[in-house]
Design a protein around this motif. Structure first.
Motif, short mmCIF file in Angstrom:
data_model
loop_
_atom_site.label_atom_id
_atom_site.label_comp_id
_atom_site.label_asym_id
_atom_site.label_seq_id
_atom_site.Cartn_x
_atom_site.Cartn_y
_atom_site.Cartn_z
N THR A 92 142.39 -24.24 -98.35
CA THR A 92 142.76 -25.63 -98.52
C THR A 92 143.68 -26.04 -97.37
O THR A 92 143.85 -25.30 -96.41
CB THR A 92 143.43 -25.86 -99.89
OG1 THR A 92 143.62 -27.26 -100.12
CG2 THR A 92 144.76 -25.13 -99.98
N LYS A 145 139.68 -26.56 -91.58
CA LYS A 145 139.16 -25.78 -92.72
C LYS A 145 137.68 -25.44 -92.54
O LYS A 145 137.25 -24.34 -92.90
CB LYS A 145 139.37 -26.57 -94.02
CG LYS A 145 140.83 -26.79 -94.37
CD LYS A 145 141.00 -27.42 -95.74
CE LYS A 145 140.42 -28.83 -95.79
NZ LYS A 145 141.16 -29.78 -94.92
N ASP A 147 139.84 -29.47 -101.29
CA ASP A 147 140.87 -30.31 -100.69
C ASP A 147 140.79 -31.73 -101.23
O ASP A 147 140.09 -31.99 -102.20
CB ASP A 147 140.76 -30.28 -99.17
CG ASP A 147 139.36 -30.60 -98.67
OD1 ASP A 147 138.74 -31.53 -99.22
OD2 ASP A 147 138.87 -29.93 -97.73
#
Length: 286
Positions: free
Chosen positions: A7, A14, A59
């Motif tokens: 995250t 990411k 996220d």
């Protein structure tokens, strides 16, 4: 089964981290709402050994569903699911620049009037607790994709365990402080090879530079006291259960003094059988 929750801040890398983890043997799933994680874990466990290393990216793209992330992680722990959290971060100005350069919309902007600047600040506040509880934090502000992959490889090559992994890292203050470090030491007070013509274009990896830096009572005393502190602190971090410890040494440009000290400290820790890598963030920057 090894479960890694990936995250962090939007724009911090990411997706690149997931690609690197996939190359390292992880089964990666992107943009899963937190509440689905437990169900996915249950399904993976029934699959046997075919899915024994899993990385799940979750996220703020999940919108309101992401707000349950802390409760979901607590439930995983209560259900004896062994997991680690990797948090990708970067400085606000770097994140804003990346969104502007890529012409992508921040997930929190939506169709409203929120600016990118406000979206980044809001997201950082939302993730404050999650960043604090993360097992691993990587700041991608000043590293390339290949350097990110190297850091991930150093952390996750083999089994994700509770063994403390240490990074002895040099950096230059002129390129920004190292925000992912646990311990930061400033060696700008020591003799600077930059002002010696024959050493200016060399680095702390060269013996001549190391000899120059360490040919000083101040440098030797500084190193001895620094190593004494580190030798005292590292076992305490390990006892506390910390998974990653980053020791950052900074000088002006990140090429001479900081590199010298990062090398000496890293090799000292390696000699004591700690799992330590040496990394030089700014050594080749002009």
């Amino acid at each position: 089964m090894e479960l890694l929750i990936v995250t962090g801040m939007s724009g911090a890398g990411k997706s690149q981290a997931a690609n690197a983890l996939e190359d390292m043997g992880y089964y990666c799933v992107d943009n899963i709402p937190p509440e689905i994680i437990q169900a996915f874990v249950n399904l993976s466990e029934r699959s046997g050994e075919s899915l024994n290393k899993i990385a799940i990216v979750t996220d703020v793209r999940g919108g309101d569903m992401f707000k349950s992330i802390n409760d979901v992680l607590n439930n995983l722990k209560n259900n004896n699911v062994n997991y680690k959290v990797l948090f990708l971060d970067a400085a606000d100005e770097v994140l804003i620049r990346r969104f502007k350069e890529n012409r992508r919309k921040h997930p929190l902007v939506g169709d409203g009037d929120m600016s990118i600047n406000d979206a980044v600040k809001t997201e950082r506040q939302m993730l404050k607790k999650l960043r604090f509880m993360a097992d691993y934090v990587i700041d991608t502000s000043y590293i390339s994709i290949s350097q990110l992959k190297s850091q991930l490889s150093a952390i996750f090559f083999g089994n994700v365990s509770n063994v403390l992994k240490i990074q002895s890292k040099s950096f230059g203050f002129k390129y920004g402080s190292d925000t992912e470090a646990d311990l930061v030491f400033d060696v700008r007070c020591l003799p600077n090879p930059f002002y010696v013509e024959e050493l200016k274009n060399k680095t702390g990896l060269d013996k001549e530079v190391q000899d120059y830096v360490m040919n000083s009572d101040d440098s030797r005393e500084f190193l001895n006291k620094l190593i004494a502190f580190i030798d005292c602190a590292v076992p305490l971090y390990a006892k506390e259960g910390k998974s990653q410890l980053i020791i950052a040494i900074g000088c002006t440009g990140g090429k001479h003094r900081s590199v010298t000290f990062a090398e000496l400290i890293g090799k000292h820790l390696q000699s004591k059988n700690y799992d330590c890598i040496i990394n030089h963030r700014d050594i080749y920057k002009s």
